[in-house]
Design an enzyme around this catalytic site. Structure first.
Site, PDB file in Angstrom:
ATOM      1  N   GLU A 139      16.238   1.813  -8.511  1.00 52.63           N
ATOM      2  CA  GLU A 139      15.998   2.886  -7.526  1.00 52.63           C
ATOM      3  C   GLU A 139      16.592   4.216  -8.001  1.00 52.63           C
ATOM      4  O   GLU A 139      16.002   5.281  -7.819  1.00 52.63           O
ATOM      5  CB  GLU A 139      16.607   2.504  -6.174  1.00 52.63           C
ATOM      6  CG  GLU A 139      15.858   1.380  -5.468  1.00 52.63           C
ATOM      7  CD  GLU A 139      16.529   0.920  -4.192  1.00 52.63           C
ATOM      8  OE1 GLU A 139      15.829   0.391  -3.330  1.00 52.63           O
ATOM      9  OE2 GLU A 139      17.752   1.090  -4.055  1.00 52.63           O
ATOM     10  N   ASP A 147      12.017   6.027  -0.317  1.00 61.59           N
ATOM     11  CA  ASP A 147      12.878   4.845  -0.388  1.00 61.59           C
ATOM     12  C   ASP A 147      13.745   4.755   0.865  1.00 61.59           C
ATOM     13  O   ASP A 147      13.944   5.756   1.567  1.00 61.59           O
ATOM     14  CB  ASP A 147      13.763   4.943  -1.644  1.00 61.59           C
ATOM     15  CG  ASP A 147      14.254   3.585  -2.124  1.00 61.59           C
ATOM     16  OD1 ASP A 147      14.140   2.606  -1.376  1.00 61.59           O
ATOM     17  OD2 ASP A 147      14.761   3.519  -3.262  1.00 61.59           O
ATOM     18  N   LYS A 159      23.092   2.884  -1.410  1.00 57.94           N
ATOM     19  CA  LYS A 159      21.916   2.028  -1.522  1.00 57.94           C
ATOM     20  C   LYS A 159      22.305   0.756  -2.269  1.00 57.94           C
ATOM     21  O   LYS A 159      23.388   0.666  -2.818  1.00 57.94           O
ATOM     22  CB  LYS A 159      20.791   2.768  -2.258  1.00 57.94           C
ATOM     23  CG  LYS A 159      20.146   3.859  -1.397  1.00 57.94           C
ATOM     24  CD  LYS A 159      19.036   4.587  -2.092  1.00 57.94           C
ATOM     25  CE  LYS A 159      17.942   3.736  -2.633  1.00 57.94           C
ATOM     26  NZ  LYS A 159      17.311   2.829  -1.644  1.00 57.94           N
TER      27      LYS A 159
HETATM   28  O1  LIG Z   1      18.617  -2.507  -2.713  1.00 58.18           O
HETATM   29  C1  LIG Z   1      18.026  -2.161  -1.695  1.00 58.18           C
HETATM   30  C2  LIG Z   1      17.720  -0.784  -1.327  1.00 58.18           C
HETATM   31  O2  LIG Z   1      18.662   0.149  -1.745  1.00 58.18           O
HETATM   32  C3  LIG Z   1      17.252  -0.553   0.093  1.00 58.18           C
HETATM   33  O3  LIG Z   1      16.516   0.627   0.076  1.00 58.18           O
HETATM   34  C4  LIG Z   1      18.376  -0.426   1.109  1.00 58.18           C
HETATM   35  O4  LIG Z   1      19.193  -1.582   1.038  1.00 58.18           O
HETATM   36  C5  LIG Z   1      17.836  -0.283   2.534  1.00 58.18           C
HETATM   37  O5  LIG Z   1      17.124  -1.422   2.876  1.00 58.18           O
HETATM   38  P1  LIG Z   1      16.545  -1.651   4.343  1.00 58.18           P
HETATM   39  O6  LIG Z   1      15.457  -0.662   4.540  1.00 58.18           O
HETATM   40  O7  LIG Z   1      16.038  -3.079   4.307  1.00 58.18           O
HETATM   41  O8  LIG Z   1      17.679  -1.504   5.301  1.00 58.18           O
END
Ligand SMILES: O=C[C@H](O)[C@H](O)[C@H](O)COP(=O)(O)O
Length: 255
Positions: free
Chosen positions: A110, A88, A101
């Site tokens: 998640e 993730d 997150k």
């Molecule tokens: O709710 C979203 C998640 O926790 C994502 O894993 C987190 O926001 C990171 O997202 P990104 O890879 O788009 O920066």
């Protein structure tokens, strides 16, 4: 869906490093967000090329839709049970591998998926590595029912632990309240700096109306932080001090 050739090189490098850990027969949790989307594409390529047999659970409807469109089959977490590994993204990663997150509003599922996994591997670009959590807003999923009271309880609870006067904003999308996959709302807390993440996590989750906050304490086992030149720094709990320091710039932001 974006072509992997156009993917951000740092995210792609981190995604490739994590997907290299996947073995035939594994039960996998698939994260949410732009970095996790790159990972799902890299994973789908590997599955196609090597004929890997995997069982996958998704942390959001968006990830389930993407994975399915790429030929990966998605099952519910209850159909699979315990997972071997979840990969993730994260909005912030601190030196203890604690995380914020939920920038995409998916942190509830998640956290459930990460907690159902033997191992949580985080993938990110260097901008996510911080000395202390809190500059990124902390997402808190709340029930719509009794929203005003819940917001007031959060404010009072923050006051009590010395985080008084911090702005609390109802997340919106296209001028409408953002609705999560579970049909709830998100309050974004601008805490600036979180001195004791475990305390904030416990405090928020004890409040009626709060469903889950975006702090992941002690859930992440390993992180791959990609750089624009395609190299990756691997962070573990054991050697975190040595490995994480070179990632910080003089401003406290990652290089
Ligand atoms: O709710 C979203 C998640 O926790 C994502 O894993 C987190 O926001 C990171 O997202 P990104 O890879 O788009 O920066």
């Amino acid at each position: 869906m974006a072509d992997l050739n156009d993917a951000d090189p740092a995210k792609l490098a981190a995604a490739r490093a994590a997907v290299a850990l996947v073995e035939d027969g594994m039960k996998l949790g698939l994260g949410t967000g732009s970095t996790a989307s790159v990972m799902v594409q890299v994973l789908a390529e590997r599955v196609k090329a090597e004929g890997l047999r995997l069982r996958c659970a998704a942390t959001s409807q968006a990830t389930a839709d993407l994975a399915t469109s790429l030929g990966l089959s998605i099952e519910t977490l209850d159909q699979i049970g315990r997972l071997d590994m979840t990969i993730d993204g994260a909005d912030e990663i601190d030196p203890d591998l604690n995380l914020i997150k939920g920038g995409g509003g998916a942190h509830l599922r998640e956290k459930i998926v990460a907690s159902s996994s033997d191992r949580m591997v985080v993938i990110a670009d260097g901008g996510k590595v911080v000395e202390r959590l809190g500059l990124f807003h902390l997402p808190v999923e709340v029930l719509e029912f009794g929203l005003q009271g819940t917001t007031a309880r959060i404010k009072a609870a923050l006051d009590e632990i010395g985080l008084d006067g911090r702005p609390i904003l109802l997340r919106k999308r296209d001028d409408q309240p953002f609705i999560t996959d579970e049909g709830n709302l998100i309050l974004d807390l601008s805490l600036e700096a979180i001195p004791d993440a475990a305390l904030v996590n416990r405090t928020l989750n004890a409040l009626p109306g709060v469903v889950e906050n975006g702090l992941f304490i002690g859930l992440c086992d390993q992180a791959f932080v990609g750089r624009d030149d395609g190299t990756v720094v691997e962070l573990h709990h054991d050697d975190i001090e040595d490995e994480i320091e070179p990632l910080f710039g003089s401003t406290g932001e990652a290089n």
